[in-house]
Scaffold this motif. Structure first.
Motif, PDB file in Angstrom:
ATOM      1  N   CYS A  69       0.823  -1.208   0.000  1.00  0.00           N
ATOM      2  CA  CYS A  69       0.000   0.000   0.000  1.00  0.00           C
ATOM      3  C   CYS A  69       0.853   1.251   0.000  1.00  0.00           C
ATOM      4  O   CYS A  69       0.467   2.271  -0.541  1.00  0.00           O
ATOM      5  CB  CYS A  69      -0.919   0.016   1.210  1.00  0.00           C
ATOM      6  N   GLY A  97      -7.395   5.364  -3.358  1.00  0.00           N
ATOM      7  CA  GLY A  97      -6.671   4.116  -3.163  1.00  0.00           C
ATOM      8  C   GLY A  97      -5.176   4.264  -3.353  1.00  0.00           C
ATOM      9  O   GLY A  97      -4.446   3.281  -3.370  1.00  0.00           O
ATOM     10  N   ALA A  98      -4.708   5.501  -3.475  1.00  0.00           N
ATOM     11  CA  ALA A  98      -3.286   5.711  -3.701  1.00  0.00           C
ATOM     12  C   ALA A  98      -2.472   5.451  -2.437  1.00  0.00           C
ATOM     13  O   ALA A  98      -1.257   5.276  -2.510  1.00  0.00           O
ATOM     14  CB  ALA A  98      -3.042   7.136  -4.188  1.00  0.00           C
ATOM     15  N   GLY A  99      -3.148   5.447  -1.296  1.00  0.00           N
ATOM     16  CA  GLY A  99      -2.434   5.203  -0.044  1.00  0.00           C
ATOM     17  C   GLY A  99      -2.263   6.453   0.803  1.00  0.00           C
ATOM     18  O   GLY A  99      -1.452   6.472   1.718  1.00  0.00           O
ATOM     19  N   LYS A 100      -3.073   7.460   0.518  1.00  0.00           N
ATOM     20  CA  LYS A 100      -2.925   8.719   1.247  1.00  0.00           C
ATOM     21  C   LYS A 100      -3.365   8.571   2.702  1.00  0.00           C
ATOM     22  O   LYS A 100      -2.633   8.948   3.624  1.00  0.00           O
ATOM     23  CB  LYS A 100      -3.766   9.810   0.560  1.00  0.00           C
ATOM     24  N   THR A 101      -4.566   8.001   2.883  1.00  0.00           N
ATOM     25  CA  THR A 101      -5.040   7.812   4.250  1.00  0.00           C
ATOM     26  C   THR A 101      -4.131   6.847   4.997  1.00  0.00           C
ATOM     27  O   THR A 101      -3.851   7.026   6.186  1.00  0.00           O
ATOM     28  CB  THR A 101      -6.492   7.308   4.231  1.00  0.00           C
ATOM     29  N   THR A 102      -3.657   5.847   4.288  1.00  0.00           N
ATOM     30  CA  THR A 102      -2.737   4.893   4.911  1.00  0.00           C
ATOM     31  C   THR A 102      -1.484   5.619   5.408  1.00  0.00           C
ATOM     32  O   THR A 102      -0.962   5.305   6.477  1.00  0.00           O
ATOM     33  CB  THR A 102      -2.364   3.799   3.901  1.00  0.00           C
ATOM     34  N   TYR A 132      -1.005   2.188  12.105  1.00  0.00           N
ATOM     35  CA  TYR A 132      -0.236   1.085  11.528  1.00  0.00           C
ATOM     36  C   TYR A 132       1.234   1.335  11.804  1.00  0.00           C
ATOM     37  O   TYR A 132       1.681   2.477  11.897  1.00  0.00           O
ATOM     38  CB  TYR A 132      -0.420   1.014  10.004  1.00  0.00           C
TER      39      TYR A 132
HETATM   40  N1  LIG Z   1      -6.497  -2.239   6.884  1.00  0.00           N
HETATM   41  C1  LIG Z   1      -6.317  -2.488   5.576  1.00  0.00           C
HETATM   42  N2  LIG Z   1      -6.289  -3.753   5.133  1.00  0.00           N
HETATM   43  C2  LIG Z   1      -6.113  -4.036   3.837  1.00  0.00           C
HETATM   44  N3  LIG Z   1      -5.981  -3.104   2.892  1.00  0.00           N
HETATM   45  C3  LIG Z   1      -6.013  -1.803   3.254  1.00  0.00           C
HETATM   46  C4  LIG Z   1      -6.190  -1.435   4.617  1.00  0.00           C
HETATM   47  N4  LIG Z   1      -6.192  -0.089   4.685  1.00  0.00           N
HETATM   48  C5  LIG Z   1      -6.021   0.354   3.428  1.00  0.00           C
HETATM   49  N5  LIG Z   1      -5.924  -0.672   2.568  1.00  0.00           N
HETATM   50  C6  LIG Z   1      -5.712  -0.558   1.116  1.00  0.00           C
HETATM   51  O1  LIG Z   1      -4.716   0.363   0.889  1.00  0.00           O
HETATM   52  C7  LIG Z   1      -4.991   1.113  -0.286  1.00  0.00           C
HETATM   53  C8  LIG Z   1      -4.868   2.573  -0.007  1.00  0.00           C
HETATM   54  O2  LIG Z   1      -5.985   3.020   0.747  1.00  0.00           O
HETATM   55  P1  LIG Z   1      -6.136   4.515   1.251  1.00  0.00           P
HETATM   56  O3  LIG Z   1      -4.906   4.911   1.921  1.00  0.00           O
HETATM   57  O4  LIG Z   1      -7.374   4.588   2.052  1.00  0.00           O
HETATM   58  O5  LIG Z   1      -6.341   5.313  -0.090  1.00  0.00           O
HETATM   59  P2  LIG Z   1      -6.644   6.866  -0.282  1.00  0.00           P
HETATM   60  O6  LIG Z   1      -5.452   7.364  -0.991  1.00  0.00           O
HETATM   61  O7  LIG Z   1      -7.842   6.947  -1.122  1.00  0.00           O
HETATM   62  O8  LIG Z   1      -6.820   7.475   1.057  1.00  0.00           O
HETATM   63  C9  LIG Z   1      -6.343   0.706  -0.775  1.00  0.00           C
HETATM   64  O9  LIG Z   1      -6.190  -0.169  -1.852  1.00  0.00           O
HETATM   65  C10 LIG Z   1      -6.934  -0.023   0.407  1.00  0.00           C
HETATM   66  O10 LIG Z   1      -7.787  -1.031  -0.018  1.00  0.00           O
END
Ligand SMILES: Nc1ncnc2c1ncn2[C@@H]1O[C@H](COP(=O)(O)OP(=O)(O)O)[C@@H](O)[C@H]1O
Ligand SMILES: [Mg+2]
Lengths: 307, 263, 494
Positions: free
Chosen positions: B20, B41-46, B55
Motif C-alpha cells: 500500500c 486508493g493511492a495510499g494517502k489515508t494509509t 499502523y
Molecule cells: N487495513 C487495511 N487492510 C487491507 N488493505 C487496506 C487497509 N487499509 C487500506 N488498505 C488498502 O490500501 C490502499 C490505499 O488506501 P487509502 O490509503 O485509504 O487510499 P486513499 O489514498 O484513497 O486514502 C487501498 O487499496 C486499500 O484497499
C-alpha cells in the motif's frame, strides 16, 4: 496408563459435546458477530426435548422401537426442536436489533438465556432428568464395546464420539460444498460486500441458526446420555462451549472442534489427576493464557483495524 | 532553512502481500503547508495512519522533530504533537459539541480519578482551563460554529460542521503538526472556499504546520507551499502546485493511463 | 485576533438572536431549538421548569423521600427491602460506569460485589477471629475489589468487548467455584465453602457497634448508612463523569480508535473504568455483608447479574438518575411478583393498560374487552360443567372477583400447565406479527391464556416467574426502547 486412557476417553466424550456447542457459537459469531449467550440454553432445551421423546417412546428400559431407532429419533427430535427454537430466537430477539448498537443484541441474548432457563424451570422444575442410558437394551451399550489395554470402552461412548464427528463432517460439507454454505462464509467474511453481491443475508442468518442450534440439540442429547440434565445446565455448558470456541479461534470451524476436545480433555485430566473442584480454574487459566499469548485463538485470523 | 518537523524515510507497508505504501520519503518543514494528492486508493489515508501510529511501517523510519516515533502508541504520538482529522468522520457523536473538543485535552492535562471525585481546587482550575481551551478552539471557526448549542450532542451538527468540529477537536490536543484528511470533502463551493481560508488561518494564527490530503485542486492551489502526488503508494511527483499539476505522470495517474502502462 | 476570543456568555444558546439565524450560519442546525416540539400549555411549562432543576436538587429530594420511608413504614421486612434496594442502586451506579460510560460488557460485575463481601466477612467474623475496624476494612475491601478488577481486565485489555465479556463471565463462574470450594484450598479453609461464613460481625466505628437488629427487628441505622454511602458514590461518580477521565471513558465508548488518536490511552482507560466499577461493587458488598451477618457463594450467582442489567437497561444505561430509578423499579417489581395478591393486581393492570395503550379508546378496544370477557366466561362455564374441582382454586380478593372468569383448578394437571405455557408463547409471538383484524381475533384467546398461565403457573412459582419476567423485560426493552426510561437518545454509526 489405564487410568490415562480412561481419562482420555472421558475427555473425548465431553469434549465432543463441547465441540458441538462451540461450533454453534462460532457459526453464529461468524455471520452476526454476536456472542449468542442463549446458545447454552438452546443446548439445555435440546436435552429436555430428548428426554421427553425418550419417555414418550417408552423410556430407556422398555422402548417401543429398536434401540438404534430410539437413539436416532431422540437425537433427531432434539435437533429439529432446537433448530426451530433457534430460528424463533433469531427472528424475535435478534433480527429487530440488526442495526442497533453493538451491545443491544448481547443484552437481548442475555435476556433470552435467562428466559429459557427459567421457563424450563417453571415448566418442569429444577430437578434432574436422567435418561437412564444404562438401561438401554438391558445395559448392552455398556457391556459391549472393546478393550484397550484392559480399559473397557463402552459402545455408547463410541457411538457418542462417532456421531459427534459424523455431524462435524456433515457440517464441514454443508459449509464448504453447498451454495448456502458458501454464502455463509462470504457473509461472515464481509456482510456488506456479501449483501451487495446479491446474497440474501436474512436467509444465510436463518440457515446459520438452524445449523448451530441443531448441533446444540444433538449435543444436548449426547450430554444427557452420560449424566442427568437440568434446567440450569445451559449456563455452564454454554460457557465451556464458548471458551472452546475462543480457544480454537472464534469464527473457525476446525478451531471449535479442536478447542472443544482440548477443553474436555483438560477438564478430565484435572478431575482425574487432581480434583474435580478446580477443573474450572484450569480451564480459566487456559483461557487467560490464550488471551495473553494468542488472542486470535488456535485457528483464528488477526483482525486488521480498518480506518 | 526551517526545521524539519516531520520526516519519512523509506517507509513501506503491505497488507498481506499487497503493497500500500512503498519506500516513501516525505518531509514537512516547520510552518509549512504540504498537500498530498493522488487518486483514490493511492495510499494517502494509509500514510496518515502510519504517521499517527495506527499502523506500524514494515520498513523505514518516521521522525518527528528528529526523534523516531515508530513503535509508539497513537496516543503517545499525539502527545508529541501530531493531531489528525478523519476522512470518514469519527466524532464522539453522543458527546456534546463542546465535550468533543474537551476530550482532546486529555493528553496535556493531569487530574486523575480521585482528584476528580473530590473536586480538588487544582482539578477545578484545570477543568476551567480545559473549558476555556474548548471555547477558544470552537470560536476559531467564527460564525460557523459560534452560537450553536455547544451543549447539544455532536450528532445534531450538519455534515460540514462535523468536519469543522473534527478540526477543532484535533487542534485541542495542542499539536505542532496537523494532519487533515480531505477537509473539504462533501462541502459546497462556498464552504470549500472558506476551508481554504481557514487552513491558511490555522497556520498564521494557530501556528500549526499542516499536512493535508485534498482532492479539490482549487483548495490545493490556494493553500500549498508544496504538493506531493502519490500513486500506488509511491511518490510520483513533488514540487510547487504548478509543477505537480503539469507533471505528465500525475495527469496519467488521475486519468487512469498510468496504471495500464506501468503494469 | 478577535475570532480567538471565547464567547461572552457561558451558555452560547443565549447568543442566538431570536429573530432567526444570522447569515452564513447553518440554518437547519441553528433552528434545532425551534424545531424541537415542546408540549403546549401548562404541561410544556412544567416540563421546562423541571428541566431547569439542577441535579443536586433532584438528588436531595430523592434522598429526603428515601429517608422518610422508615418514619412511615414500621415493618422490618419493608425496611430491609429498602436497604437492599439502596444497595442495588449503588451496584447499578457502578455497573453504569462500566457499561453505560465505558461501553464495556462486564459480565463478572457481581463477582466484585462478592470480593468485597468476602473480604469483609473474612476479616470481620468470628470464624477466623479477625475483627478489623470498619473504618479500615470498608476502604480496604473497595481497593481489593478494584485491584481484582484490574487483574481480570488486564489479559483482555487489548481486545474488543466480546472477549472481555467472555473472560468476565468465566470469572464470575470461577468466583462461585472458588467460593464454594474455598474450604479446602491446600488444606486451608478460607471462604467457608458452600456454607459460607455466617458469623460476620456488624459494623463498628470507634469501638461502638452498630447492631443489626434492634428489639429483634431490622435496625434503621443500616438503612441510613446505606443511603449515605449511596450519596457519596452518586456524587463522586457524577464528578468523575464530568471530568477529564469521565469524558475519556465516554469517548472510548463512542469510538476507541478516535479516542486513542486524540491522545487518550484507551487500554489504560478501559482498565480504570473496569476497576472503578469493581471498586464500587466491592464497597456495596461490605455494607450488605455486615447487615446480613453472613455471606454465601449463591449470593453472587448470574441471577443477580441479570437483575442488575435489567435495572441499568430499564433506567437508561449511561444516565445516573436513570439507573437509580431502574434499580428502584426492578427491586419493587421483584417484591411485587413474590406476593400472590400484588402480582395478580400488577398483571391485570399491565394487561389493561397495555391493551388501552395499543387501541386507545376505540370500538376495537370495546371489541377486545368484550370478547375477552365472553371468551373467559364461556371457557369457565364449560370447565365448570365437567367438574367443580376444575374451577375451585381461586379464593378471596381480586382472585375471588375473577373466579367466575379465569379457570383456576384446585390442582392443575402438570401437562395442562405446560401446554398452556407453550401455547401462550406461540400466541404472544403471533400477536407481535399479526396486524389488523387477525390480531383482533387472536388477541382475546391469548389474553385469556396469559391470565390462565399467570394464575396457575406464575403465581404459584414466584422463583422462576420473576426471572422470566426480567428476561422478557430485557428483550422487549432492547427492541422497543434501548435507551431505557431516562436515558438519552443515542446514535451509533458503523
Ligand atoms: N487495513 C487495511 N487492510 C487491507 N488493505 C487496506 C487497509 N487499509 C487500506 N488498505 C488498502 O490500501 C490502499 C490505499 O488506501 P487509502 O490509503 O485509504 O487510499 P486513499 O489514498 O484513497 O486514502 C487501498 O487499496 C486499500 O484497499
Ligand atoms: Mg483516503
Amino acid at each position: 496408563m489405564q487410568f490415562f486412557i480412561q481419562l482420555s476417553l472421558d475427555g473425548l466424550t465431553i469434549g465432543s459435546v463441547y465441540a458441538l456447542v462451540a461450533l454453534g457459537y462460532t457459526l453464529i459469531y461468524g455471520v452476526l458477530k454476536l456472542l449468542n449467550f442463549a446458545h447454552g440454553d438452546v443446548f439445555m432445551v435440546g436435552s429436555f426435548i430428548g428426554y421427553g421423546v425418550l419417555q414418550a417412546l417408552g423410556g430407556a428400559s422398555d422402548p417401543v422401537v429398536p434401540v438404534w431407532l430410539l437413539l436416532v429419533l431422540v437425537t433427531l427430535a432434539a435437533m429439529v426442536g432446537c433448530a426451530v427454537l433457534g430460528v424463533v430466537i433469531e427472528r424475535f430477539a435478534y433480527r429487530p436489533l440488526r442495526n442497533a448498537p453493538r451491545i443491544a443484541p448481547l443484552i437481548s441474548a442475555l435476556g433470552v438465556s435467562f428466559f429459557l432457563s427459567n421457563s424450563m424451570q417453571l415448566e418442569f422444575g429444577a430437578q434432574q432428568f436422567n435418561y437412564a442410558s444404562y438401561n438401554l437394551s438391558g445395559g448392552a451399550l455398556y457391556f459391549h464395546g472393546f478393550d484397550l489395554d484392559h480399559v473397557h470402552i463402552p459402545l455408547l461412548r463410541i457411538i457418542t464420539i462417532g456421531s459427534a464427528f459424523a455431524l462435524m463432517v456433515v457440517l464441514w460439507f454443508l459449509v464448504n460444498r453447498t451454495r448456502t454454505g458458501k454464502a455463509m462464509r462470504a457473509t461472515s467474511f464481509d456482510r456488506e460486500a456479501a449483501a451487495m453481491l446479491g446474497i440474501d443475508i436474512d436467509r444465510v442468518i436463518v440457515f446459520t441458526f438452524i445449523l448451530g442450534s441443531a448441533l446444540a440439540g444433538a449435543a444436548g442429547v449426547m450430554f444427557a446420555l452420560r449424566v442427568p440434565t437440568f434446567a440450569a445446565v445451559g449456563f455452564t455448558t454454554g460457557l465451556k462451549g464458548f471458551t472452546a470456541a475462543v480457544i480454537g479461534g472464534i469464527g473457525s470451524i476446525p478451531g471449535a472442534m479442536v478447542g472443544g476436545i482440548l477443553l474436555g480433555c483438560a477438564e478430565s485430566y484435572t478431575a482425574g489427576y487432581w480434583t474435580t473442584a478446580w477443573s474450572d480454574l484450569v480451564v480459566f487459566s487456559i483461557l487467560i493464557a490464550f488471551m495473553i499469548f494468542r488472542p486470535q485463538g488456535l485457528f483464528g485470523r488477526v483482525d486488521i483495524r480498518k480506518v | 532553512m526551517a526545521e524539519r518537523l516531520l520526516e519519512l524515510d523509506g517507509v513501506s507497508l503491505a497488507f498481506g502481500g499487497l503493497r500500500c505504501v512503498s519506500d516513501l520519503d516525505l518531509h514537512v518543514d516547520e510552518g509549512e503547508i504540504v498537500s498530498v494528492i493522488g487518486p483514490n486508493g493511492a495510499g494517502k489515508t494509509t500514510l496518515f495512519n502510519l504517521i499517527t501510529g495506527i499502523y506500524e511501517p514494515d520498513e523505514g523510519d518516521i521522525r518527528l522533530a528528529g526523534e523516531s516515533i515508530v513503535g509508539l502508541q497513537p496516543h503517545q504520538i499525539t502527545r508529541r504533537g501530531i493531531a489528525r482529522t478523519f476522512q470518514t468522520l469519527r466524532l464522539f457523536l453522543n458527546l456534546t459539541v463542546k465535550e468533543n473538543v474537551m476530550t482532546a485535552a486529555y493528553g496535556h492535562t493531569k487530574a486523575g480519578i480521585f482528584r476528580s471525585m473530590l473536586r480538588t481546587p487544582g482539578m477545578r482550575r484545570e477543568e476551567r482551563e480545559i473549558s476555556e481551551l474548548a471555547n477558544q478552539k470552537l470560536a476559531f471557526f467564527g460564525e460557523r460554529l459560534m452560537g450553536y448549542r455547544w451543549n447539544q450532542p455532536a450528532y445534531s451538527l450538519s455534515y460540514a460542521n462535523r468536519r469543522r468540529l473534527e478540526i477543532a477537536r484535533a487542534t485541542a490536543t495542542n499539536p505542532r503538526l496537523l494532519l487533515l484528511d480531505e477537509p473539504a470533502a462533501g462541502m459546497n463551493p462556498v464552504e470549500t472556499h472558506e476551508i481554504t481560508e481557514l487552513i491558511g488561518k490555522l497556520r498564521t494564527e494557530g501556528g500549526y504546520t499542516i499536512l493535508v490530503i485534498e482532492h479539490d485542486m482549487h483548495v490545493v492551489e490556494g493553500i500549498s507551499d508544496r504538493v506531493v502526488a502519490l500513486d500506488h503508494g509511491t511518490k510520483i511527483a513533488e514540487g510547487t502546485f504548478v509543477e505537480v499539476a503539469t507533471n505528465q505522470g500525475v495527469i496519467e495517474a488521475y486519468l487512469g493511463l498510468g496504471t495500464a502502462e506501468t503494469k | 485576533m478577535s475570532e480567538w476570543l471565547p464567547p461572552e456568555s457561558e451558555s452560547p444558546e443565549e447568543a442566538v438572536p431570536t429573530t432567526g439565524p444570522a447569515v452564513g450560519r447553518d440554518e437547519w442546525v441553528a433552528r434545532e431549538g425551534e424545531r424541537r416540539v415542546s408540549r403546549a400549555g401548562w404541561a410544556g411549562t412544567v416540563e421546562e421548569r423541571l428541566r431547569r432543576v439542577p441535579w443536586w436538587a433532584w438528588l436531595m429530594l430523592f434522598v429526603a423521600a428515601g429517608s422518610l420511608m422508615p418514619v412511615f413504614e414500621s415493618s422490618g421486612y419493608v425496611r430491609l427491602v429498602g436497604f437492599n434496594t439502596v444497595v442495588y442502586m449503588m451496584l447499578a451506579l457502578g455497573l453504569n460506569l462500566v457499561v453505560g460510560w465505558g461501553g464495556l460488557l462486564d459480565l463478572g460485575y457481581i463477582a466484585f460485589f462478592g470480593v468485597g463481601s468476602y473480604v469483609y466477612a473474612i476479616f470481620d467474623s468470628a470464624k477466623f477471629g479477625y475483627h478489623v475496624p470498619s473504618i479500615l476494612i470498608i476502604p480496604a475491601a473497595t481497593i481489593v475489589g478494584a485491584l481484582v478488577g484490574l487483574l481480570v481486565g488486564l489479559p483482555s485489555r487489548r481486545l474488543s468487548g466480546d472477549y472481555l465479556a467472555i473472560v468476565t463471565l468465566f470469572f464470575l463462574e470461577l468466583f462461585e467455584t472458588v467460593a464454594t470450594n474455598g474450604n479446602q484450598i491446600f488444606g486451608h479453609d478460607i471462604t467457608g465453602g458452600s456454607f459460607g461464613i455466617s458469623t460476620v460481625f456488624p459494623l463498628s466505628f470507634a469501638g461502638h457497634t452498630l447492631a443489626v437488629q434492634h428489639n429483634g427487628i431490622f435496625a434503621v441505622s443500616y438503612y441510613y448508612l446505606a443511603i449515605v454511602m449511596f450519596v457519596i458514590v452518586y456524587v463522586s461518580l457524577f464528578f468523575v463523569n464530568n471530568s477529564r477521565t469521565g469524558r475519556a471513558w465516554r469517548s472510548l465508548r463512542e469510538d476507541p480508535l478516535a479516542a486513542e488518536v486524540m491522545g487518550m490511552p484507551v487500554n489504560w482507560l478501559k482498565l480504570t473504568s473496569f476497576a472503578t466499577g469493581a471498586g464500587v461493587a466491592a464497597l456495596a458488598g461490605t455494607i450488605s455483608t455486615a447487615l446480613n451477618a453472613s455471606v454465601y457463594p449463591l449470593n453472587f450467582s448470574p441471577v443477580v447479574l441479570i437483575t442488575l442489567y435489567a435495572m441499568v437497561i430499564l433506567g437508561g444505561s449511561g444516565s445516573q438518575p436513570g439507573v437509580v430509578v431502574g434499580a428502584f423499579l426492578v427491586s419493587v417489581l421483584l417484591q411485587v411478583l413474590q406476593d400472590p395478591g400484588q402480582a395478580r393486581v400488577l398483571f391485570y393492570l399491565v394487561i389493561v393498560v397495555g391493551v388501552i395503550a395499543a387501541y386507545r379508546v376505540s370500538v376495537r378496544l370495546a371489541i377486545v374487552a368484550a370478547s375477552t370477557a365472553v371468551f373467559g366466561i364461556a371457557t369457565h362455564a364449560i370447565a365448570a360443567s365437567f367438574h367443580h374441582s376444575w374451577v375451585d382454586g381461586a379464593h378471596g380478593g381480586l382472585a375471588g372477583v375473577l373466579a367466575n372468569w379465569v379457570v383456576v383448578p384446585e390442582r392443575l394437571t402438570p401437562w395442562v400447565g405446560q401446554v398452556a405455557y407453550l401455547l401462550l408463547l406461540v400466541g404472544m409471538l403471533c400477536a407481535t406479527q399479526l396486524r389488523g383484524r387477525l390480531r383482533l381475533v387472536t388477541l382475546p384467546p391469548t389474553l385469556y391464556l396469559a391470565a390462565f398461565v399467570w394464575e396457575n403457573q406464575m403465581i404459584p412459582n414466584p422463583g422462576p416467574a420473576r426471572y422470566i419476567v426480567l428476561g422478557l423485560l430485557l428483550i422487549v426493552l432492547m427492541i422497543v426502547r434501548p435507551n431505557g426510561l431516562l436515558g438519552e437518545r443515542r446514535v451509533e454509526i458503523n
